[in-house]
Design a protein around this motif. Sequence first.
Motif, mmCIF file in Angstrom:
data_model
loop_
_atom_site.group_PDB
_atom_site.id
_atom_site.type_symbol
_atom_site.label_atom_id
_atom_site.label_comp_id
_atom_site.label_asym_id
_atom_site.label_seq_id
_atom_site.Cartn_x
_atom_site.Cartn_y
_atom_site.Cartn_z
ATOM 1 N N PHE A 194 -16.140 31.791 10.468
ATOM 2 C CA PHE A 194 -16.208 30.884 9.312
ATOM 3 C C PHE A 194 -14.991 30.972 8.387
ATOM 4 N N PHE A 197 -17.442 34.623 -9.490
ATOM 5 C CA PHE A 197 -18.749 33.981 -9.637
ATOM 6 C C PHE A 197 -19.249 34.034 -11.069
ATOM 7 N N PHE A 204 -24.938 34.135 7.442
ATOM 8 C CA PHE A 204 -25.508 32.801 7.548
ATOM 9 C C PHE A 204 -26.523 32.789 8.693
ATOM 10 N N HIS A 231 -12.908 30.466 -4.388
ATOM 11 C CA HIS A 231 -12.592 30.327 -2.965
ATOM 12 C C HIS A 231 -11.097 30.444 -2.692
ATOM 13 N N TYR A 259 -25.856 33.202 -0.073
ATOM 14 C CA TYR A 259 -25.268 32.523 1.092
ATOM 15 C C TYR A 259 -24.098 31.651 0.662
ATOM 16 N N ARG A 305 -22.505 31.781 -2.186
ATOM 17 C CA ARG A 305 -21.471 32.632 -2.760
ATOM 18 C C ARG A 305 -20.634 33.270 -1.662
ATOM 19 N N ALA A 306 -21.293 33.738 -0.626
ATOM 20 C CA ALA A 306 -20.570 34.365 0.481
ATOM 21 C C ALA A 306 -19.592 33.361 1.082
ATOM 22 N N ALA A 307 -20.082 32.123 1.290
ATOM 23 C CA ALA A 307 -19.211 31.103 1.879
ATOM 24 C C ALA A 307 -17.992 30.870 0.992
ATOM 25 N N ILE A 308 -18.213 30.818 -0.320
ATOM 26 C CA ILE A 308 -17.094 30.584 -1.238
ATOM 27 C C ILE A 308 -16.142 31.770 -1.222
ATOM 28 N N SER A 309 -16.709 32.979 -1.199
ATOM 29 C CA SER A 309 -15.834 34.153 -1.186
ATOM 30 C C SER A 309 -15.021 34.198 0.107
ATOM 31 N N LEU A 310 -15.541 33.571 1.162
ATOM 32 C CA LEU A 310 -14.813 33.558 2.433
ATOM 33 C C LEU A 310 -13.784 32.438 2.473
ATOM 34 N N GLY A 311 -13.693 31.671 1.381
ATOM 35 C CA GLY A 311 -12.618 30.695 1.297
ATOM 36 C C GLY A 311 -13.057 29.242 1.362
ATOM 37 N N ALA A 312 -14.373 28.989 1.430
ATOM 38 C CA ALA A 312 -14.838 27.611 1.501
ATOM 39 C C ALA A 312 -14.906 27.031 0.092
ATOM 40 N N ALA A 317 -25.994 38.502 3.220
ATOM 41 C CA ALA A 317 -25.693 37.064 3.169
ATOM 42 C C ALA A 317 -25.046 36.565 4.450
ATOM 43 N N VAL A 348 -12.213 27.907 7.943
ATOM 44 C CA VAL A 348 -11.936 27.359 6.624
ATOM 45 C C VAL A 348 -10.432 27.394 6.348
ATOM 46 N N ARG A 349 -9.780 28.417 6.875
ATOM 47 C CA ARG A 349 -8.331 28.540 6.684
ATOM 48 C C ARG A 349 -7.533 27.799 7.757
ATOM 49 N N PHE A 351 -22.053 41.510 0.371
ATOM 50 C CA PHE A 351 -23.172 41.382 -0.549
ATOM 51 C C PHE A 351 -24.268 42.380 -0.209
#
Lengths: 417, 363
Positions: free
Chosen positions: B104, B58, B93, B79, A314, A316-323, B91, B108-109, B87
């Motif tokens: 999301f 990662f 949310f 990021h 979860y 990791r997904a958020a980080i990969s999405l730019g967070a 994954a 974030v952007r 994934f």
Amino acid sequence: MTAATAHPAVSHLAATALRRHVRRSGRRRRLAAVGLTLPLVAYLLVFFVLPILGMLRLSVANDELATTLPETTALLRAWSGEGMPPEDVLAVLAREMRAAHAARTLARLAKRLNVESAGFRTLVLATGRNLPETPAGSWTETFLALDPEWGKPAIWGALRRAAAPWTDLYLLAALDLERGEQGEIRRVAPERAIYLGILGRTLWISFLVTAACLVLAYPLAYLLAGLPERYANPLLILVLLPFWTSLLVRSAAWIVLLQREGPINQILQGLRLVDQPLQLVFNRAGVLIAMTHVLLPFMVLPLYSVMRNIHPSYVRAAISLGASPWLAFRRIFLPLSVPGIAAGCLLVFILAIGYYITPALLGGADDQMISWFVAFFTLQTVNWGMAAALGTLLFAVTLALYALFARVVGVDRLRLG
Amino acid sequence: MPRADDAFVRFEGVTKSYDGVHLVVDHLDLEIARGEFLTLLGPSGSGKTTCLMMLAGFEQPTAGEIRLEGRPLSRVPPHRRDIGVVFQSYALFPHMTVAENLAFPLEVRRLGRAEIEERVRRALAMVRLSGFEHRRPAQLSGGQQQRVALARALVFEPKLVLMDEPLGALDKQLRESMQYEIAQLHEQLGLTVVYVTHDQSEALTMSDRVAVFEAGRIQQLATPRELYEEPKNAFVARFIGENNRFRGIVEGIEGGVCRVRVGEAEVRALAVNVAGIGKPTTLSLRPERVVTGEAAHHLPNRFAGRLLETVYHGDHLRLRLALLGSDAFIVKLPNRPGMADTLARGTELVVGWRVEDCRALDA
């Protein structure tokens, strides 16, 4: 039923038979389930549900007058309550008071009545001692001659309330309320109002302890949840280590650690952080430090259990999405850990509001919590009604907290470890 | 200093070790072109997912560098890489709705609300899930969750999309239709995709090129057709598709064709990867390249075997023969009318194959 309406003749019979089969095959399973849980259900009933019901009953029980003066009680319940009771009631009252005096049961009643109105105790005991067998004139005159107090409506109002099957006296007292002369609910005099303050103190201490536990436990649980199991499990055992010694020993150990000449003050002075030894024990600081320590595992375990089940993908997904990592924590990990936070806080708070030994050992007079007063009324003044009323108050607060939790987080998301 | 001819993604001597002893990825060099669909295929533990995770940021390479559009990635935190990842577990949310999940990466952007709504709407339409905006992930089927995960990885228009066994949790039928959908999206949007799987049929049907991983190294990097028809070594031959293998000794090599002694017999095969005369080799032969009966008579490799078993597959028959010292020699024959009845157990059968279909590989 839809099948039965489509082909009434055949299907209806078949459906009935089918339902019977389903019922029969289900019955065995249900019986087995009941059988397996029966010992636990019986245990809970006898040692949990019944005592709670008993406590609730005691907090409104009003049987002192009924057991000591049974006939008077019946007559008082029937009486209109205006002026003084009629002559026949007074005659019965006199007879029964004399009998109670002889049987030495009057003291218990006197104590009960004294709670209704201060000074009642002396009045009842003296009257009981001095009542003649036959009245001097009328019984009204006799009572008034023994003590003019008997002429006051407040006395008879109190007696009538003591004659009722139930009383809200203790519950009201636990909330610093009482019945006035006309039976209206009012605040007690400020110098006698202590329980709301104690309740507030209990909630405040519990809140501080819960907050301290959360602040200390969250990073720890986060760390543990991120470790491989072979490291996390031994560390979890360390978290549980305090459970291997008794609560009493741990609380006493804190006195040693925190006292003026204790190691903590020595270290603080050695590091020149303080000039004078700090007063860390027999005050609020001692209570907070020791209770936080004792309750910390109850916060760590639910947090750990919830965090362990938050899949790393979860975040990791958020980080990969730019967070950024912080944003991923705040938007994803933190919300997903809320059931653990809620369960831990609920658990710690509920345990904390019932704490007795730790504040009793480590606190001063102003740091005692409701449980201390429950113990005080049970062990020292033997006022079961008051003890039960305070217990009921605690119970109500617990239920309210649980209801709040169910509302905000949902019971099905509760995880305790 | 970026070079003009630089590949879109380039692994340069990338090595990864967790314990300082074992290499999970061993001096990997790999180039991925813009718009390519590249699959990393291999058994579990072969290093393919580690490569993907290093690309996503990662995991950090122990040595070597990964470049994206010529820019070294080692200093770019995950990021900021602008790489979409699907994934294996999706994954999604769980505390957000489908629309919130898709919004999301856009929030974030710091995109405007109107644009976010529009992009979410388009992304959902793209994966044919319009109308599911307000569902929670738990209220979706596995295939729907998969499509949401896909839409979320694409909605912010990343430079590169990574997929880590995205179809692993789906049943066979759904997997096949999703393979088709992903391949179509790749085509339509001109995406560059790096796809990890251990399912060879997935790799063969979807990819432009496939990198076969084993023990942290790429054993062969080729198009699906090459990989299947011209495996370079015994591992690839064994891993991709079914094949009959014989161990033998090379007896002679002439013009790319070698003679190999297998027990008492001599087999003629393409010398693809042999060490030399007198050295051991593994012969690889696809079961569907074996012919039987009349057709086998003029072939250089021709042997008689005893039929041990016939398995009926509907469109084809699988025969198991005792041949050349092996009792697991498989022949696949297209099913023709009446054929199944003629193949009784214990029948002597003549089989044969061409030199070009039999490859002599490393031992």
